[in-house]
Design an enzyme around this catalytic site. Sequence first.
Site, PDB file in Angstrom:
ATOM      1  N   ASN A 135     116.230 -34.879 -15.818  1.00  0.00           N
ATOM      2  CA  ASN A 135     115.678 -34.411 -16.894  1.00  0.00           C
ATOM      3  C   ASN A 135     114.950 -32.816 -16.589  1.00  0.00           C
ATOM      4  OD1 ASN A 135     113.528 -35.763 -17.097  1.00  0.00           O
ATOM      5  ND2 ASN A 135     114.201 -37.187 -18.175  1.00  0.00           N
ATOM      6  N   CYS A 136     115.144 -32.185 -15.637  1.00  0.00           N
ATOM      7  CA  CYS A 136     114.671 -30.898 -14.806  1.00  0.00           C
ATOM      8  C   CYS A 136     115.669 -30.094 -14.801  1.00  0.00           C
ATOM      9  CB  CYS A 136     114.274 -31.560 -13.180  1.00  0.00           C
ATOM     10  SG  CYS A 136     113.203 -30.472 -12.617  1.00  0.00           S
ATOM     11  N   LEU A 137     115.298 -29.089 -15.959  1.00  0.00           N
ATOM     12  CA  LEU A 137     116.095 -28.070 -15.829  1.00  0.00           C
ATOM     13  C   LEU A 137     116.065 -27.282 -14.631  1.00  0.00           C
ATOM     14  CD1 LEU A 137     116.001 -27.471 -19.760  1.00  0.00           C
ATOM     15  CD2 LEU A 137     117.867 -28.952 -18.691  1.00  0.00           C
TER      16      LEU A 137
END
Lengths: 116, 121, 96
Positions: free
Chosen positions: A114-116
């Site tokens: 969840n780290c774009l």
Amino acid sequence: MSEPKIYRYLYSPNKFPLDPEGYLVNQSEWDESVAHLMAEEEGLTLTAEHWEVIQVVRAFYHRYEMAPAMRPLVKATKNALGEEKGRSIYLMQLFPGSPAKRIARLAGLPKPTNCL
Amino acid sequence: MATSDALLVIIRHAPHGSNWLREGLDAALVAAAFGQPVHLLFMGQGIMALLNEQGSGAPGQKATLPTIDMLEMYDIDKLWVAEGALHAMHLSADSLVEGISLIADQEIPGLLQQHAKILNF
Amino acid sequence: MILHILTKAPDSSASTQMQQAIGDQDAVLLIEEAVTAALDPSWATWQQCKARIFLLSEDLTARGLASIAEDNELPTLEMDGFVSLTEQYEKTVTWY
């Protein structure tokens, strides 16, 4: 889950396969020497300060089965290493650019999801 | 009740049966990673995600419990559980992870009104 | 004020959960499978929302339920009515 694609190999006698984003394909192949090779490739020399943060991230992954994005990384570092080090500026200095992604890579973990 | 600028993510699907739960949790984590305050509301089968004795399921399938435990690292600490649904499933709060808050069914409409943004999974 | 959109049948868990979440000022739009609610004028949500519950007419027609909805005097909306309804409410929550 599909098998990760091998894109290239880490430059070493053992030819560790890496995925297109440079993450280790076989997590079990990770050890400190692999981390050093990866860091060297990035032009980073790993010190004791780097190592303690890498260990924080490995412990996080062990417990939660996911590598942390920046925010929880800061919180986990604060919990483990204290207020001084549990700050994004400190992590940015050690691992310039995107600390969450860089540390996960060096720690032999998959990219934080969840780290774009 | 004051309007909260937090995002309310409603979780209504159980682990293992579909991807809805995982997608709901991912949405909550992404929002939180960007600094958005996030609250969760578990309704119906979604409550199954909070059972404290769950295992990991089929090989290759990600377990849910580690992600639930991880929420606090993303500063997601408001986990509402619909009380009526909990009782309808013959469960008690003791079977769930720590740190949840029960919400009476008649207070659910108010909870939705309070949140400016809602995602329903 | 919330516009609730139900896409599942009246006896689904999505429908039950929506009923628990509807507030006094909220409206409900029934689309897809939810239009089968036209067959049951005793469905609790008809009472719960009275003047603020609608059926999407193209989904009724597709399922052969348009004339039944008319006989039961149920309020229907065309697609453009749907769009203006979503504009009237601050937020939309879809139950699927």
